[in-house]
Design a protein around this motif. Sequence first.
Motif, PDB file in Angstrom:
ATOM      1  N   VAL A 218      13.739  78.753 -17.494  1.00 41.56           N
ATOM      2  CA  VAL A 218      13.470  77.361 -17.862  1.00 41.56           C
ATOM      3  C   VAL A 218      14.764  76.647 -18.255  1.00 41.56           C
ATOM      4  O   VAL A 218      14.909  75.442 -18.048  1.00 41.56           O
ATOM      5  CB  VAL A 218      12.450  77.308 -19.018  1.00 41.56           C
ATOM      6  CG1 VAL A 218      12.275  75.883 -19.531  1.00 41.56           C
ATOM      7  CG2 VAL A 218      11.110  77.882 -18.555  1.00 41.56           C
TER       8      VAL A 218
ATOM      9  N   THR B 186       9.068  76.036 -15.875  1.00 32.49           N
ATOM     10  CA  THR B 186       8.146  75.924 -17.006  1.00 32.49           C
ATOM     11  C   THR B 186       6.707  76.066 -16.528  1.00 32.49           C
ATOM     12  O   THR B 186       5.896  76.787 -17.130  1.00 32.49           O
ATOM     13  CB  THR B 186       8.321  74.572 -17.719  1.00 32.49           C
ATOM     14  OG1 THR B 186       9.650  74.477 -18.235  1.00 32.49           O
ATOM     15  CG2 THR B 186       7.328  74.430 -18.867  1.00 32.49           C
ATOM     16  N   LEU B 187       6.390  75.390 -15.423  1.00 37.14           N
ATOM     17  CA  LEU B 187       5.053  75.496 -14.847  1.00 37.14           C
ATOM     18  C   LEU B 187       4.759  76.930 -14.408  1.00 37.14           C
ATOM     19  O   LEU B 187       3.638  77.429 -14.584  1.00 37.14           O
ATOM     20  CB  LEU B 187       4.926  74.542 -13.660  1.00 37.14           C
ATOM     21  CG  LEU B 187       3.578  74.524 -12.934  1.00 37.14           C
ATOM     22  CD1 LEU B 187       2.453  74.162 -13.897  1.00 37.14           C
ATOM     23  CD2 LEU B 187       3.616  73.545 -11.763  1.00 37.14           C
TER      24      LEU B 187
ATOM     25  N   VAL C 149       8.685  70.168  -6.839  1.00 33.11           N
ATOM     26  CA  VAL C 149       8.998  69.649  -8.173  1.00 33.11           C
ATOM     27  C   VAL C 149      10.494  69.733  -8.421  1.00 33.11           C
ATOM     28  O   VAL C 149      11.122  68.801  -8.931  1.00 33.11           O
ATOM     29  CB  VAL C 149       8.231  70.444  -9.252  1.00 33.11           C
ATOM     30  CG1 VAL C 149       8.599  69.959 -10.645  1.00 33.11           C
ATOM     31  CG2 VAL C 149       6.733  70.323  -9.025  1.00 33.11           C
TER      32      VAL C 149
ATOM     33  N   ASP D 290      16.665  68.846 -13.814  1.00 28.84           N
ATOM     34  CA  ASP D 290      15.408  68.733 -14.547  1.00 28.84           C
ATOM     35  C   ASP D 290      14.234  69.256 -13.732  1.00 28.84           C
ATOM     36  O   ASP D 290      13.255  69.760 -14.287  1.00 28.84           O
ATOM     37  CB  ASP D 290      15.159  67.268 -14.935  1.00 28.84           C
ATOM     38  CG  ASP D 290      16.173  66.770 -15.950  1.00 28.84           C
ATOM     39  OD1 ASP D 290      16.833  67.627 -16.573  1.00 28.84           O
ATOM     40  OD2 ASP D 290      16.306  65.544 -16.108  1.00 28.84           O
ATOM     41  N   GLY D 291      14.332  69.110 -12.417  1.00 23.88           N
ATOM     42  CA  GLY D 291      13.250  69.591 -11.566  1.00 23.88           C
ATOM     43  C   GLY D 291      13.057  71.086 -11.696  1.00 23.88           C
ATOM     44  O   GLY D 291      11.927  71.582 -11.692  1.00 23.88           O
TER      45      GLY D 291
ATOM     46  N   GLY E  49      13.793  66.762  -8.402  1.00 22.41           N
ATOM     47  CA  GLY E  49      14.823  66.657  -9.426  1.00 22.41           C
ATOM     48  C   GLY E  49      16.211  66.626  -8.825  1.00 22.41           C
ATOM     49  O   GLY E  49      17.091  65.900  -9.288  1.00 22.41           O
TER      50      GLY E  49
ATOM     51  N   THR F  68      13.784  72.876 -14.357  1.00 24.31           N
ATOM     52  CA  THR F  68      13.194  73.110 -15.673  1.00 24.31           C
ATOM     53  C   THR F  68      11.683  72.939 -15.624  1.00 24.31           C
ATOM     54  O   THR F  68      10.923  73.774 -16.129  1.00 24.31           O
ATOM     55  CB  THR F  68      13.794  72.136 -16.705  1.00 24.31           C
ATOM     56  OG1 THR F  68      15.201  72.365 -16.802  1.00 24.31           O
ATOM     57  CG2 THR F  68      13.148  72.331 -18.071  1.00 24.31           C
ATOM     58  N   SER F  69      11.238  71.860 -14.985  1.00 23.93           N
ATOM     59  CA  SER F  69       9.802  71.603 -14.883  1.00 23.93           C
ATOM     60  C   SER F  69       9.101  72.676 -14.057  1.00 23.93           C
ATOM     61  O   SER F  69       8.019  73.157 -14.424  1.00 23.93           O
ATOM     62  CB  SER F  69       9.562  70.224 -14.254  1.00 23.93           C
ATOM     63  OG  SER F  69      10.148  69.200 -15.024  1.00 23.93           O
TER      64      SER F  69
END
Length: 296
Positions: A180, A265-266, A247, A258-259, A251, A261-262
Amino acid sequence: MFFVNVPVGLVALAALPALLPRRLPQPARLDLPGVVLVTAGTASLIYGLVRAGDAGWASTTAVLPLVGALVLYAAFAAVERVSRAALMDLRMFTRRLVLVGAFLMLVATALLIGFFLLGSVYLQQQRGYSPLATGLVFLPVAVATGIGARLGSQLVGRIGTLTTAVAGLVVTAAGTLPLVWLPADGSVYARLMPGLVIASFGIGVDFVTAITTALALVAPEEAGLASGVVNTFHEVGGSIAAVLSTVAVSGIEHGAADGFTSAFTLSAITAAASALIALVLVPHSKPQTTGGPHAH
């Protein structure tokens, strides 16, 4: 490199006449309507998922194939109920162990292929790695998946399906968590590879758990059908991974990580949530592949 499949396929084709019987003991009838409907439905579902990742869930190119898949699957179910030579016994979907295997396969495939897609984009677009260097980074990941599968095949018989499945998903979530916070610089081998190796090890455990569970109490003549159900969810899981990777790509288009990270995280949330679902869904048993009575 894909040409390596050609000689392998030719050798297999040449060996078939010697390995297969010339005549089946009882000639089987082909359920052509069922074959066409289920193939078209699955293709439409996968295409719709891929388009959803590219154009968004509200786009016409995603909604129409997904709705079409539902219609085709409904038609398939109707045809199978009246067919004299049904391609699939729909009661297979009422068997708990088959559904558990399909669920585990769906999650494991989506996560693993998602890791490969996200990792490849990160290494090549964010870090400037060549395709060859990217492949070398993923080599330990493939090895870890194989080791996890090997260990999982032993654990299922020793500690049971539930404990093995949950443990694999928990390990996957733990390995995903460090991803992440991927940095824009620094050592890939210190920041990216350890997390991927740990997560892939857990996925390998769940791959073999999925197959073993689905086939545990299925009669020999139904093993192909149960395996086909699980493998269908394998293909769908790969399509979901393609959606997940968009995703991160979105980013990158904005010049940020950031993409990633998202997306990671998902992935971590998915693995953790699946572990909780497995606690309820997966039976606490030690599968015995004896072809005995069915468990529903």
